[in-house]
Design a protein around this motif. Structure first.
Motif, short mmCIF file in Angstrom:
data_model
loop_
_atom_site.label_atom_id
_atom_site.label_comp_id
_atom_site.label_asym_id
_atom_site.label_seq_id
_atom_site.Cartn_x
_atom_site.Cartn_y
_atom_site.Cartn_z
N PHE A 186 -6.97 -4.05 -1.93
CA PHE A 186 -8.35 -3.88 -1.48
C PHE A 186 -8.40 -2.76 -0.46
O PHE A 186 -7.66 -2.81 0.50
N PRO A 187 -9.20 -1.79 -0.61
CA PRO A 187 -10.18 -1.57 -1.67
C PRO A 187 -9.71 -0.63 -2.78
O PRO A 187 -10.48 -0.33 -3.67
N PHE A 188 -8.45 -0.17 -2.72
CA PHE A 188 -8.11 0.97 -3.57
C PHE A 188 -7.96 0.66 -5.05
O PHE A 188 -8.13 1.54 -5.88
N LEU A 189 -7.67 -0.60 -5.39
CA LEU A 189 -7.65 -0.93 -6.83
C LEU A 189 -9.03 -0.66 -7.43
O LEU A 189 -9.16 -0.14 -8.54
N PHE A 190 -10.07 -1.02 -6.67
CA PHE A 190 -11.43 -0.97 -7.20
C PHE A 190 -11.99 0.44 -7.26
O PHE A 190 -13.02 0.66 -7.89
N VAL A 191 -11.35 1.37 -6.57
CA VAL A 191 -11.79 2.75 -6.75
C VAL A 191 -10.88 3.50 -7.73
O VAL A 191 -11.29 4.47 -8.33
N THR A 192 -9.64 3.01 -7.87
CA THR A 192 -8.77 3.66 -8.85
C THR A 192 -9.27 3.37 -10.27
O THR A 192 -9.34 4.26 -11.10
N ILE A 193 -9.64 2.11 -10.52
CA ILE A 193 -10.26 1.79 -11.81
C ILE A 193 -11.76 1.78 -11.58
O ILE A 193 -12.31 0.82 -11.07
N ALA A 194 -12.41 2.87 -11.93
CA ALA A 194 -13.87 2.90 -11.82
C ALA A 194 -14.42 2.71 -13.23
O ALA A 194 -14.94 1.64 -13.56
N CYS A 195 -14.25 3.72 -14.07
CA CYS A 195 -14.70 3.62 -15.45
C CYS A 195 -13.99 2.44 -16.10
O CYS A 195 -12.81 2.25 -15.90
N GLY A 196 -14.73 1.68 -16.87
CA GLY A 196 -14.13 0.52 -17.52
C GLY A 196 -14.54 -0.76 -16.83
O GLY A 196 -14.64 -1.81 -17.45
N ALA A 197 -14.80 -0.69 -15.52
CA ALA A 197 -15.27 -1.87 -14.81
C ALA A 197 -16.68 -1.62 -14.26
O ALA A 197 -17.59 -2.41 -14.49
N THR A 239 -5.15 5.45 10.42
CA THR A 239 -4.15 6.20 11.18
C THR A 239 -2.85 6.35 10.39
O THR A 239 -1.91 6.97 10.86
N VAL A 240 -2.82 5.75 9.19
CA VAL A 240 -1.64 5.92 8.33
C VAL A 240 -1.81 7.24 7.58
O VAL A 240 -2.75 7.40 6.81
N PRO A 241 -0.91 8.20 7.79
CA PRO A 241 -1.10 9.51 7.17
C PRO A 241 -1.25 9.47 5.65
O PRO A 241 -2.03 10.23 5.09
N ALA A 242 -0.53 8.55 4.96
CA ALA A 242 -0.61 8.53 3.50
C ALA A 242 -2.00 8.09 3.04
O ALA A 242 -2.41 8.38 1.92
N VAL A 243 -2.72 7.37 3.88
CA VAL A 243 -4.05 6.86 3.50
C VAL A 243 -5.16 7.73 4.07
O VAL A 243 -6.05 8.17 3.35
N GLY A 244 -5.12 7.99 5.38
CA GLY A 244 -6.22 8.70 6.03
C GLY A 244 -6.07 10.20 5.93
O GLY A 244 -5.01 10.76 6.23
N TYR A 245 -7.14 10.87 5.50
CA TYR A 245 -7.08 12.32 5.38
C TYR A 245 -6.90 12.98 6.75
O TYR A 245 -6.13 13.91 6.92
N PHE A 246 -7.64 12.47 7.74
CA PHE A 246 -7.55 13.12 9.04
C PHE A 246 -6.25 12.77 9.77
O PHE A 246 -5.75 13.57 10.55
N GLY A 252 0.80 -1.23 0.00
CA GLY A 252 0.00 0.00 0.00
C GLY A 252 0.82 1.27 0.00
O GLY A 252 0.30 2.36 0.21
N THR A 253 2.13 1.13 -0.27
CA THR A 253 3.00 2.31 -0.22
C THR A 253 3.38 2.83 -1.61
O THR A 253 4.35 3.56 -1.76
N GLY A 254 2.63 2.41 -2.62
CA GLY A 254 2.96 2.84 -3.98
C GLY A 254 2.93 4.35 -4.13
O GLY A 254 2.10 5.01 -3.51
N PRO A 255 3.85 4.90 -4.92
CA PRO A 255 3.93 6.36 -5.05
C PRO A 255 2.83 6.94 -5.94
O PRO A 255 2.59 8.15 -5.89
N VAL A 256 2.17 6.11 -6.74
CA VAL A 256 1.20 6.66 -7.71
C VAL A 256 -0.13 6.95 -7.03
O VAL A 256 -0.65 8.07 -7.10
N VAL A 257 -0.70 5.95 -6.39
CA VAL A 257 -1.90 6.15 -5.56
C VAL A 257 -1.62 5.34 -4.29
O VAL A 257 -1.18 4.20 -4.38
N SER A 258 -1.88 5.93 -3.12
CA SER A 258 -1.56 5.17 -1.92
C SER A 258 -2.71 4.25 -1.54
O SER A 258 -3.86 4.47 -1.92
N GLY A 259 -2.37 3.21 -0.81
CA GLY A 259 -3.37 2.25 -0.36
C GLY A 259 -3.15 0.88 -0.95
O GLY A 259 -2.51 0.72 -1.99
#
Lengths: 73, 761
Positions: free
Chosen positions: B366-377, B642-649, B356-363
């Motif tokens: 699951f579940p972030f692959l499924f929100v990164t690719i929305a259109c198309g699926a 509680t991971v800053p790269a993932v959680g906005y708060f 979940g530490t990828g520089p392109v999109v964090s997370g």
């Protein structure tokens, strides 16, 4: 033989043009006119004003102004 | 009409009939005959489907099991096409037969409401293209590119399996239900089925989601055009070209759309070539070299003006151009991928999927692959299109399967091609382009150090490669060109130059691809602002009746200004974000889109339940449950992690803590001002996440309530329009079946004057 090929190419080109026109909506006025022709032939329909081609296209974009459609992301 | 009707076999006892006396021709193939043809498995048919299944199976084995050093792109194409064919032939057929039960004896709105304008029966193949052009935009091109950081396999499986079981099902259902209701919109259906609370929540959610989607699409354009004089010039030129086309159609040759589109296309190509020459000149490269903030302001001002100008002047002509480019470029890319068959050296699943530490999109996957690719699926936005123009143009009920389900499969294929294009470029280059400037420093040296320091096996990028690629595509630099569009453009250029022109043409293809994406996005921004403005005016009209009148100038302008300000603020926030913008905002885009999908599916579920079809409820409940779990858990992670790269708060707390401690730099923010910006941005993003998820939970909850109530009371009601007898015939799918062919021949033999149908009033 040769004329068969030419004919096939011509038919192919015609269907590509038909498809493209349909996709871009160029046949909208033809459809509108056909619709009104059919109504004119039907005695149970009251007579309606039929727009000219120029009026029709203006009306079409004005309708889009009043009723916008979203494009997808 | 006054004629007696002939009740022929196949009619189920209601008032609809198969044959109509004046022509004495059936308006639909006898359902029994269709069923018999469907069930008849000739040896040829068996051989074809066995072949498709074997090829599809082999392709999946090559992708998922064999996973050699490199994988050939052709396996992606085969795996996708074979799975789509099987899904279409069997699963959508199952849905048609058991869940929707379309009846071709019934007239569609295009027939019974025909007015020759908004309601007009359209040839199914033309409408397919039309619908596809309306649903496919930049989304399926961008999401898969960003998700490529997790490896090729997760994205591929989600795009292909997701579309068959979720995305295409949603589009098909919404299209069908809207068609049965005279072309009613999703918002109206939500109100009808879910009541005031659910309906209002759905409406507000749609509005907020639209703002977010427009903002993030605009962010993609800003990232693609920043520091690129060539891109700014050629994309900027689309505005005068569109204005010219609009005037040509309005005053000079009304209705000559194909002609002006070809002229516009030629001018567009000239603008791309001209952009290259201008970027080479001294003045051009300084005058058109704009930073992100300037471009963002440019788009905001543009968005406002474009949305208040009449449609004929800018929106309509650019729409033609965009349709023309879309079909052409997608076709071209498909041909190029099949001919070139690039080798893909990315791993099947990368370490970022689990860490979940990828520089392109964090997370994590699951579940972030499924929100990164929305259109198309699975794309909720489609529900707005499928309940917009398309249901008013459908000729026959059974065509909804080909157009709704089939159209979405086509979009999924576009997403697969985008994924292939992004994967075909060097893996190190991919990370150098997609890591935010906060990580790479925006320099070649910084990017090399960062990418090689990621510790990924087999990746060793050199400064030469980065410099050379930038030179090839005609850009100053390609480091940290985030947002997906530039990566896709490099991928497309990389594939296309092998087919036409070689490296000398690479810069042309790159800018062609950028232009192609910017064109869609600017149209989507303009159209989205207009639709949002109407929605806002409609809501404000409940309190200030004057706002209901959409042609009242002050109301229209102020509502437009509010909408532009809303997405403009999010856009500026993304552009100036010290953390990099796209990587923090893109999940919000995906979540918003999937939440809309959950709302649309929830409405569909309530409709299915009210029809009393509980045995087949799972067809809707399955994708709904998946979309709900994905989006709600993604939202919860964004809110509570509680991971800053993932959680906005969490990020918010980390930065405000540092500020309180009197620090002057923290993480990637190098000044107090930047730190304050992070605190502000994360707060806004966090609040937006809360709003989204709350609204979606309300809608889903009301839908479950409606479903439960229908189950308890054994409901068998329907909010459909009353059935009207159809008087026309047309085949259902792309290919004409033998029984349809026979009937079509009878219709073709009819004298022309008898073919016209009596129109609606």
């Amino acid at each position: 033989m040769n004329s068969g090929v030419v004919g096939a190419v011509r038919r192919g080109a015609r269907s590509v043009a038909w498809y493209l026109k349909g996709m871009l909506g160029e046949d909208a006025y033809e459809k509108y006119a056909a619709h009104h022709a059919a109504r004119a032939a039907d005695p149970s329909c009251a007579a309606h004003e039929v727009m000219t081609e120029k009026e029709f296209w203006r009306d079409q974009t004005d309708r889009q102004d009043r009723n916008p459609q979203s494009r997808c992301c | 009409m006054g004629a007696t009707s002939n009740r022929s076999t196949g009619s189920t006892g209601d008032s609809l009939v198969l044959k109509q006396i004046p022509r004495d021709l059936a308006v639909a193939v006898d359902p029994a005959e269709t069923e018999a043809h469907d069930r008849k498995w000739t040896p040829l048919k068996i051989a074809i489907w066995a072949g498709i299944s074997l090829l599809g199976g082999l392709s999946w084995v090559m992708l998922a099991v064999v996973r050699g050093e490199t994988v050939n792109a052709i396996w992606f194409v085969f795996a996708a096409i074979c799975t789509y064919l099987i899904g279409y032939r069997f699963y959508s057929n199952y849905i048609e037969k058991h869940l929707l039960k379309p009846d071709d004896r019934r007239a569609t709105p295009a027939e019974y409401k025909a007015d020759g304008k908004d309601f007009a029966a359209t040839d199914r193949r033309v409408l397919f293209g039309h619908h596809f052009a309306a649903i496919a935009g930049a989304g399926p091109l961008v999401g898969p590119v960003l998700a490529a950081q997790m490896g090729y396999l997760p994205g591929t499986i989600w795009i292909i399996v997701g579309v068959v079981l979720a995305g295409a099902v949603q589009d098909y259902l919404v299209l069908y239900f809207s068609m049965r209701r005279g072309g009613r919109s999703l918002g109206q259906m939500a109100r009808d089925e879910l009541g005031v609370v659910g309906g209002t929540a759905a409406l507000i959610a749609t509005l907020v989601i639209m703002i977010i989607i427009v903002a993030i699409l605009a962010l993609v354009v800003v990232n693609a055009l920043a520091e690129s004089p060539w891109g700014v010039f050629s994309v900027g030129m689309t505005i005068p070209i569109a204005l010219f086309m609009g005037c040509y159609l309005r005053f000079f040759r009304p209705g000559k759309i194909t002609e002006i589109s070809i002229i516009g296309f030629v001018l567009l190509i000239a603008a791309i070539i001209g952009g290259g020459m201008i970027a080479d000149t001294e003045w051009g490269s300084t005058f058109f070299l704009l930073d992100k903030v300037t471009i963002a302001w440019g788009i905001i001002i543009y968005g406002f003006i474009a949305a208040i100008l009449p449609v004929w002047l800018l929106l309509a002509p650019r729409d033609y151009l965009s349709t023309f480019m879309k079909i052409g470029t997608i076709g071209m890319l498909a041909v190029a991928i099949i001919i070139i068959r690039p080798e893909i050296s990315a791993p099947a699943v990368s370490e970022f999927a689990s860490s979940g530490t990828g520089p392109v999109v964090s997370g994590t996957l699951f579940p972030f692959l499924f929100v990164t690719i929305a259109c198309g699926a699975l794309s909720g936005f489609h529900a707005l299109i499928a309940s917009g123009t398309t249901p008013k143009l459908i000729e026959k009920e059974r065509q909804t399967r080909f157009i709704g389900y089939g159209g979405m499969l086509m979009e999924s294929f576009v997403a697969i091609m985008a994924l292939v294009a992004a994967l075909s470029i060097d893996r190190g280059l991919y990370f150098a382009m997609n890591s935010s400037p906060a990580l790479t420093g925006g320099t070649i040296e910084g990017a090399v150090a960062f990418v090689n320091g990621l510790g990924m096996t087999g990746i060793n990028i050199t400064p030469d490669l980065l410099a050379q690629t930038a030179k090839d595509v005609g850009e100053e630099s390609i480091v940290s060109r985030t947002g997906g569009a530039p990566t896709l453009a490099v991928g497309l250029a990389h594939i296309m130059q092998q087919l036409i022109g070689g490296t000398a043409m690479m810069s042309f293809w790159y800018h062609f691809a950028i232009m192609f994406e910017a064109l869609f996005i600017l149209t989507a921004v303009d159209a989205g602002t207009r639709v949002a403005r109407f929605m806002l005016q409609d809501s404000l009209g409940n309190f200030f009746p004057k706002f209901k009148n959409t042609s009242w100038r002050p109301g229209a302008w102020s509502a437009t200004a509010i909408m532009v300000a809303a997405w403009g603020a999010v856009l500026l926030m993304g552009v100036t974000d010290p953390l990099g913008g796209i990587n923090t905002l893109f999940p919000l885009f995906g979540i918003a889109n999937q939440l809309l999908a959950a709302i649309a599916l929830a409405v569909c579920m309530a409709i299915v339940a009210k029809r009393g079809l509980f045995r087949y409820l799972w067809v809707v409940a399955l994708p709904l449950a998946f979309a709900a779990v994905v989006t709600i858990s993604a939202s919860f992670l964004k809110i509570f992690s509680t991971v800053p790269a993932v959680g906005y708060f969490a990020q918010n707390r980390a930065f405000s803590g540092a500020l309180e401690a009197g620090e002057t730099s923290f993480g990637t923010a190098t000044s107090v001002l930047a730190m304050e910006a992070v605190v502000r941005n994360t707060m806004v993003q966090g609040v937006l996440s809360i709003v989204f998820v709350t609204l979606a939970i309300i809608v889903i909850f009301t839908a479950i309530q409606a479903t439960w109530k229908a189950y308890r009371t054994n409901a068998n009601s329907s909010s459909e329009d009353p059935a009207v007898q159809s008087q026309i015939f047309a085949p259902a799918g792309l290919l004409v079946t033998p029984p349809e062919k026979k009937l079509q021949a009878e219709w073709d033999a009819l004298p022309a004057e008898k073919k016209y149908t009596r129109a609606g009033h």
